[in-house]
Design a protein around this motif. Structure first.
Motif, mmCIF file in Angstrom:
data_model
loop_
_atom_site.group_PDB
_atom_site.id
_atom_site.type_symbol
_atom_site.label_atom_id
_atom_site.label_comp_id
_atom_site.label_asym_id
_atom_site.label_seq_id
_atom_site.Cartn_x
_atom_site.Cartn_y
_atom_site.Cartn_z
ATOM 1 N N UNK A 105 22.317 13.188 -0.116
ATOM 2 C CA UNK A 105 21.992 11.900 -0.739
ATOM 3 C C UNK A 105 21.474 10.900 0.259
ATOM 4 N N UNK A 106 21.947 9.664 0.154
ATOM 5 C CA UNK A 106 21.467 8.560 0.978
ATOM 6 C C UNK A 106 22.531 8.168 1.998
ATOM 7 N N UNK A 107 22.086 7.881 3.211
ATOM 8 C CA UNK A 107 22.984 7.407 4.254
ATOM 9 C C UNK A 107 23.334 5.949 3.958
ATOM 10 N N UNK A 108 24.610 5.659 3.852
ATOM 11 C CA UNK A 108 25.054 4.303 3.501
ATOM 12 C C UNK A 108 24.718 3.315 4.613
ATOM 13 N N UNK A 109 24.815 3.748 5.862
ATOM 14 C CA UNK A 109 24.576 2.836 6.986
ATOM 15 C C UNK A 109 23.110 2.458 7.136
ATOM 16 N N UNK A 110 22.213 3.420 6.996
ATOM 17 C CA UNK A 110 20.793 3.136 7.222
ATOM 18 C C UNK A 110 20.015 2.909 5.935
ATOM 19 N N UNK A 111 20.535 3.404 4.815
ATOM 20 C CA UNK A 111 19.826 3.263 3.551
ATOM 21 C C UNK A 111 18.711 4.284 3.373
ATOM 22 N N UNK A 112 18.578 5.205 4.316
ATOM 23 C CA UNK A 112 17.528 6.223 4.242
ATOM 24 C C UNK A 112 18.073 7.497 3.628
ATOM 25 N N UNK A 113 17.177 8.237 3.001
ATOM 26 C CA UNK A 113 17.528 9.532 2.446
ATOM 27 C C UNK A 113 17.867 10.471 3.609
ATOM 28 N N UNK A 114 18.955 11.216 3.522
ATOM 29 C CA UNK A 114 19.437 12.062 4.620
ATOM 30 C C UNK A 114 18.417 13.133 5.010
ATOM 31 N N UNK A 115 17.695 13.676 4.031
ATOM 32 C CA UNK A 115 16.681 14.679 4.341
ATOM 33 C C UNK A 115 15.633 14.093 5.277
ATOM 34 N N UNK A 116 15.194 12.862 5.005
ATOM 35 C CA UNK A 116 14.182 12.214 5.845
ATOM 36 C C UNK A 116 14.713 11.967 7.256
ATOM 37 N N UNK A 117 15.973 11.571 7.355
ATOM 38 C CA UNK A 117 16.563 11.340 8.675
ATOM 39 C C UNK A 117 16.617 12.621 9.498
ATOM 40 N N UNK A 118 17.040 13.719 8.871
ATOM 41 C CA UNK A 118 17.138 14.990 9.593
ATOM 42 C C UNK A 118 15.747 15.500 9.950
ATOM 43 N N UNK A 119 14.788 15.372 9.032
ATOM 44 C CA UNK A 119 13.424 15.797 9.323
ATOM 45 C C UNK A 119 12.850 15.008 10.491
ATOM 46 N N UNK A 120 13.048 13.694 10.487
ATOM 47 C CA UNK A 120 12.567 12.864 11.590
ATOM 48 C C UNK A 120 13.259 13.209 12.900
ATOM 49 N N UNK A 121 14.528 13.559 12.835
ATOM 50 C CA UNK A 121 15.265 13.920 14.043
ATOM 51 C C UNK A 121 14.654 15.165 14.691
ATOM 52 N N UNK A 122 14.272 16.157 13.879
ATOM 53 C CA UNK A 122 13.725 17.399 14.418
ATOM 54 C C UNK A 122 12.224 17.332 14.702
ATOM 55 N N UNK A 123 11.477 16.627 13.871
ATOM 56 C CA UNK A 123 10.018 16.772 13.913
ATOM 57 C C UNK A 123 9.250 15.480 14.129
ATOM 58 N N UNK A 124 9.885 14.390 14.501
ATOM 59 C CA UNK A 124 9.149 13.128 14.658
ATOM 60 C C UNK A 124 8.134 13.187 15.796
ATOM 61 N N UNK A 125 8.398 13.957 16.833
ATOM 62 C CA UNK A 125 7.464 14.022 17.953
ATOM 63 C C UNK A 125 6.636 15.285 17.984
ATOM 64 N N UNK A 126 6.566 16.026 16.886
ATOM 65 C CA UNK A 126 5.887 17.320 16.889
ATOM 66 C C UNK A 126 4.622 17.355 16.053
ATOM 67 N N UNK A 127 3.901 16.273 15.926
ATOM 68 C CA UNK A 127 2.665 16.304 15.151
ATOM 69 C C UNK A 127 1.654 17.197 15.856
ATOM 70 N N UNK A 128 1.109 18.164 15.127
ATOM 71 C CA UNK A 128 0.172 19.107 15.727
ATOM 72 C C UNK A 128 -1.247 18.595 15.743
#
Length: 136
Positions: A105-128
């Motif tokens: 679901x949604x992270x209460x602290x940040x208000x962001x969807x958890x999937x988006x947070x995890x995706x950004x954590x793994x792939x934010x610097x990997x644009x091909x």
């Protein structure tokens, strides 16, 4: 086991992929063995009549008996973000964590969807590919 093995599976080049990759994909839920039954559940990758003579290094199943699950389609999406020589466990771990985050679901602290947070954590610097900036 490298990411290139996944590319070969998608392309249908099963002859160059070691069968232990298929066992790993099956055990992690990305592929399914069509002929799985209650009798062969613990040794489906062996085809021997005497179970005491099993060799764990001898994988005898056929690739045609394996089918992709819905999880495998996420690997197809993530594949361009990984190097072909990267360890396959990296992409599998990332995919499993992303699937798990879908249900959080949604992270209460940040208000962001958890999937988006995890995706950004793994792939934010990997644009091909580079993006062209626009002014307006």
């Amino acid at each position: 086991m490298k990411v290139i093995d996944l590319e070969n599976i998608i392309a249908g080049k099963f002859g160059v992929v070691h069968k232990s990759v298929g066992v790993l994909l099956h055990d992690s839920g990305f592929m399914r063995y069509k002929k799985l039954t209650a009798e062969n559940y613990n040794y489906w990758w062996y085809e021997v009549s005497d179970k005491s003579k099993m060799n764990k290094r001898n994988f005898t199943y056929e690739w045609s008996d394996m089918e992709q699950t819905r999880k495998f389609h996420l690997l197809k999406v993530l594949l361009p973000l990984h190097s072909i020589n990267e360890n396959i466990h990296t992409i599998l771990n990332n995919a499993l964590n992303l699937i798990s985050a879908l249900h959080d679901g949604t992270n209460i602290n940040s208000g962001q969807y958890c999937f988006k947070e995890v995706f950004d954590m793994y792939y934010s610097g990997r644009n091909k590919e580079n993006k062209q900036l626009t002014l307006f």
